[in-house]
Motif scaffolding. Structure first.
Motif, mmCIF file in Angstrom:
data_model
loop_
_atom_site.group_PDB
_atom_site.id
_atom_site.type_symbol
_atom_site.label_atom_id
_atom_site.label_comp_id
_atom_site.label_asym_id
_atom_site.label_seq_id
_atom_site.Cartn_x
_atom_site.Cartn_y
_atom_site.Cartn_z
ATOM 1 N N LEU A 235 43.225 50.250 19.664
ATOM 2 C CA LEU A 235 42.597 51.180 20.603
ATOM 3 C C LEU A 235 42.498 50.628 22.017
ATOM 4 N N PHE A 236 42.456 49.307 22.157
ATOM 5 C CA PHE A 236 42.119 48.782 23.488
ATOM 6 C C PHE A 236 43.101 47.760 24.059
ATOM 7 N N LEU A 237 43.998 47.186 23.245
ATOM 8 C CA LEU A 237 44.861 46.145 23.804
ATOM 9 C C LEU A 237 45.805 46.689 24.866
ATOM 10 N N ARG A 238 46.456 47.810 24.606
ATOM 11 C CA ARG A 238 47.377 48.344 25.616
ATOM 12 C C ARG A 238 46.632 48.738 26.901
ATOM 13 N N PRO A 239 45.486 49.437 26.827
ATOM 14 C CA PRO A 239 44.754 49.718 28.070
ATOM 15 C C PRO A 239 44.374 48.454 28.834
ATOM 16 N N LEU A 240 43.968 47.402 28.124
ATOM 17 C CA LEU A 240 43.652 46.147 28.807
ATOM 18 C C LEU A 240 44.875 45.603 29.539
ATOM 19 N N GLU B 20 47.636 47.138 30.439
ATOM 20 C CA GLU B 20 48.123 48.014 31.504
ATOM 21 C C GLU B 20 47.252 47.915 32.752
ATOM 22 N N GLN B 21 45.939 47.802 32.593
ATOM 23 C CA GLN B 21 45.096 47.664 33.778
ATOM 24 C C GLN B 21 45.296 46.317 34.449
ATOM 25 N N VAL B 22 45.459 45.278 33.652
ATOM 26 C CA VAL B 22 45.662 43.942 34.217
ATOM 27 C C VAL B 22 46.982 43.876 34.976
ATOM 28 N N THR B 23 48.042 44.414 34.401
ATOM 29 C CA THR B 23 49.340 44.357 35.075
ATOM 30 C C THR B 23 49.395 45.319 36.269
ATOM 31 N N ALA B 24 48.702 46.462 36.180
ATOM 32 C CA ALA B 24 48.660 47.386 37.320
ATOM 33 C C ALA B 24 47.978 46.749 38.521
ATOM 34 N N ALA B 25 47.083 45.800 38.247
ATOM 35 C CA ALA B 25 46.387 45.109 39.342
ATOM 36 C C ALA B 25 47.214 43.978 39.924
ATOM 37 N N GLY B 26 48.375 43.692 39.320
ATOM 38 C CA GLY B 26 49.263 42.708 39.914
ATOM 39 C C GLY B 26 49.603 41.505 39.067
ATOM 40 N N VAL B 27 48.994 41.340 37.893
ATOM 41 C CA VAL B 27 49.345 40.214 37.035
ATOM 42 C C VAL B 27 50.696 40.505 36.371
ATOM 43 N N PRO B 28 51.683 39.632 36.514
ATOM 44 C CA PRO B 28 52.986 39.885 35.888
ATOM 45 C C PRO B 28 52.852 39.988 34.362
ATOM 46 N N LEU B 29 53.582 40.910 33.764
ATOM 47 C CA LEU B 29 53.488 41.100 32.322
ATOM 48 C C LEU B 29 53.830 39.814 31.578
ATOM 49 N N VAL C 224 52.506 46.870 22.248
ATOM 50 C CA VAL C 224 51.973 45.556 22.613
ATOM 51 C C VAL C 224 52.826 44.453 22.016
ATOM 52 N N LEU C 225 53.174 44.601 20.738
ATOM 53 C CA LEU C 225 53.997 43.568 20.100
ATOM 54 C C LEU C 225 55.357 43.432 20.771
ATOM 55 N N GLU C 226 55.891 44.545 21.252
ATOM 56 C CA GLU C 226 57.221 44.520 21.860
ATOM 57 C C GLU C 226 57.203 43.953 23.277
ATOM 58 N N HIS C 227 56.128 44.199 24.027
ATOM 59 C CA HIS C 227 56.140 43.882 25.449
ATOM 60 C C HIS C 227 55.281 42.687 25.862
ATOM 61 N N PRO D 53 32.284 43.393 37.969
ATOM 62 C CA PRO D 53 33.054 44.512 38.519
ATOM 63 C C PRO D 53 33.950 45.120 37.440
ATOM 64 N N PRO D 54 34.494 46.320 37.672
ATOM 65 C CA PRO D 54 35.447 46.936 36.734
ATOM 66 C C PRO D 54 36.680 46.059 36.526
ATOM 67 N N LEU D 55 37.345 46.242 35.393
ATOM 68 C CA LEU D 55 38.504 45.412 35.086
ATOM 69 C C LEU D 55 39.576 45.520 36.159
ATOM 70 N N ALA D 56 39.826 46.705 36.669
ATOM 71 C CA ALA D 56 40.864 46.874 37.689
ATOM 72 C C ALA D 56 40.594 46.003 38.900
ATOM 73 N N GLU D 57 39.322 45.824 39.228
ATOM 74 C CA GLU D 57 38.959 44.971 40.353
ATOM 75 C C GLU D 57 39.006 43.498 39.969
ATOM 76 N N LEU D 58 38.565 43.167 38.745
ATOM 77 C CA LEU D 58 38.581 41.778 38.290
ATOM 78 C C LEU D 58 39.989 41.203 38.264
ATOM 79 N N ALA D 59 40.967 42.044 37.908
ATOM 80 C CA ALA D 59 42.334 41.564 37.727
ATOM 81 C C ALA D 59 43.095 41.423 39.034
ATOM 82 N N ARG D 60 42.541 41.949 40.106
ATOM 83 C CA ARG D 60 43.244 41.930 41.383
ATOM 84 C C ARG D 60 43.448 40.489 41.865
ATOM 85 N N ASP D 61 44.648 40.169 42.291
ATOM 86 C CA ASP D 61 45.013 38.854 42.836
ATOM 87 C C ASP D 61 45.017 37.733 41.791
#
Length: 435
Positions: A87-92, A94-103, A132-135, A60-68
């Motif tokens: 190019l890709f670490l911040r999008p990864l 952001e999608q993972v945390t948007a799905a509910g995983v705490p930063l 990414v390094l900061e957060h 499934p898409p990452l947004a769905e994989l990261a849910r719960d």
């Protein structure tokens, strides 16, 4: 895919350090310059990454994989690979945390294998994104820290002990990132290889790198089927359960040309299928002289990594011919363990050195690179040009060090009687083959 430059072009530019090294060719040589088939750079890399995450291979898409999910660990390669992490670490994340995983539950783990950690400015260069390094928590794997690993048993086929970094094994969502390029032992880099040896315990790594694996004829570049390293890596992935991967391909200018995401094995294979036809270059003959590079920065920072460029083009080197490689070696030789292995190789000679390796359950750290160098010196003569390697270290290379590439090419032609010279400007990122 190849261009023959007989009599018209008299200079070539080899990848060297952060730039190019211009080499004048002898007037009578008949050069064939070997480059990979160009893949067009992606016009919008950010959009390509977003599309890959939304349309994965085998998952499934990452947004769905990261849910719960409660936590996530994202593996990145160390500084020896030019992966476009920025190019890709911040999008990864952001999608993972948007799905509910705490930063605070997201870890980016540098898959160092048994290499040194990446710290300070080097880590900032590697991550490629200040946000990414900061957060996000970014940490280095340490293969020698016993307590940091979890044992998963042994592989069923070859009995390899499997122990991996707990930060990865215990994460609720496991993501691997990396670069897909030819690898002189594992067939192709990236995907499953970022897990093992990337975040494996030293006993797992040293088993992989023992002579029973290294001397297997299928443990070569661009070969997955029957490759014992690849087969063990696949078995380790199965022991882990669900793992997902983001794989990238870059061109000679380090621009993104392809990106894929999905189930780690399936998505990696899909990217291999894209890049294989571009990097394997058929030449139709062998050459008495091969002039190549160690691929420039970051791969040519050490002599340790330079060995890759010695092994990859052997298919097109005539037996007894000369392989001449240019490598800056800006950081010198490599690890103390590699230095010790090369000292043994220089003292004992190739045959006696190999005899000390056969039958070992665990290879000594970094001696496998010396063993891989044997493949080149058994095949022909190897000569090295380097401006960064200290003179006192030249004997430890166990090859001939030269200070004039033009003269070295001429001497090789005189010795072999072959005017044909295969020139590989970008070294092990290109795989020339006879067929």
């Amino acid at each position: 895919m190849t261009s023959t430059l007989a009599g018209d072009v008299r200079e070539v530019a080899l990848a060297y350090g952060r730039g190019r090294l211009d080499v004048a060719l002898p007037p009578v040589c008949e050069p064939t310059v070997v480059r990979q088939r160009p893949l067009p750079p992606l016009p919008d890399p950010a959009a390509a990454v977003a599309d890959a995450l939304a349309h994965p291979v085998g998952s499934p898409p990452l947004a769905e994989l990261a849910r719960d999910r409660r936590s996530a660990c994202i593996l990145i390669c160390d500084i020896t690979r030019p992966v476009p992490n920025g190019l890709f670490l911040r999008p990864l994340v952001e999608q993972v945390t948007a799905a509910g995983v705490p930063l605070e539950a997201v870890t980016i783990l540098v898959a160092t294998g048994l290499h040194r950690p990446n710290l300070g400015d080097e880590l900032a260069e590697l991550v490629g994104d200040p946000w990414v390094l900061e957060h996000v928590r970014v940490e280095n794997h340490d293969a020698r820290d016993d307590a940091a690993h979890r044992s998963l048993g042994v592989t069923a086929t070859r009995g390899t002990p499997v122990s991996l970094d707990r930060r990865f094994t215990d994460a609720d969502l496991k993501i691997v990132t990396g670069l897909v390029e030819p690898h002189f032992m594992a067939g192709w880099s990236g995907g499953r290889k970022v897990i093992a040896p990337g975040v494996a315990h030293h006993t797992t790594i040293r088993t992989f790198h023992s002579a029973r694996f290294m001397e297997d004829p299928r443990a070569v570049q661009c070969t997955l089927e029957g490759n014992p390293l690849h087969e063990e890596q696949l078995e380790i992935v199965r022991l882990l359960g669900d793992v997902y991967g983001l794989s990238t391909v870059v061109d000679e200018e380090r621009r993104l040309v392809h990106v894929g995401f999905g189930e780690v094995v399936a998505s990696h294979q899909a990217v291999v299928d894209v890049v294989a036809a571009a990097v394997r270059v058929p030449l139709g003959r062998r050459f008495g002289t091969v002039l190549t590079s160690a691929a420039g920065y970051p791969l040519d920072k050490t002599y340790y990594q330079t060995v890759k460029g010695m092994v990859t083009p052997l298919d097109v080197l005539a037996p007894g011919g000369t392989l001449i490689i240019a490598s800056e070696c800006s950081e010198g030789f490599g690890s103390p363990e590699f230095r010790a292995a090369q000292q043994r190789l220089a003292t004992l000679g190739p045959d006696a050195f190999l005899a000390t390796l056969v039958g070992k359950e665990f290879a000594d750290v970094d001696e496998w690179q010396s063993e891989m160098q044997l493949k080149a010196v058994r095949h022909g003569r190897v000569e090295l040009y380097s401006t960064g390697l200290a003179a006192q270290d030249h004997p430890l290379t166990a090859v001939r060090v030269v200070d004039d590439l033009t003269a070295a090419v001429q001497a090789s032609m005189d010795r072999t009687g072959d005017r044909g010279v295969a020139v590989i400007p970008d070294g092990p990122y290109v795989v020339p083959v006879v067929g």
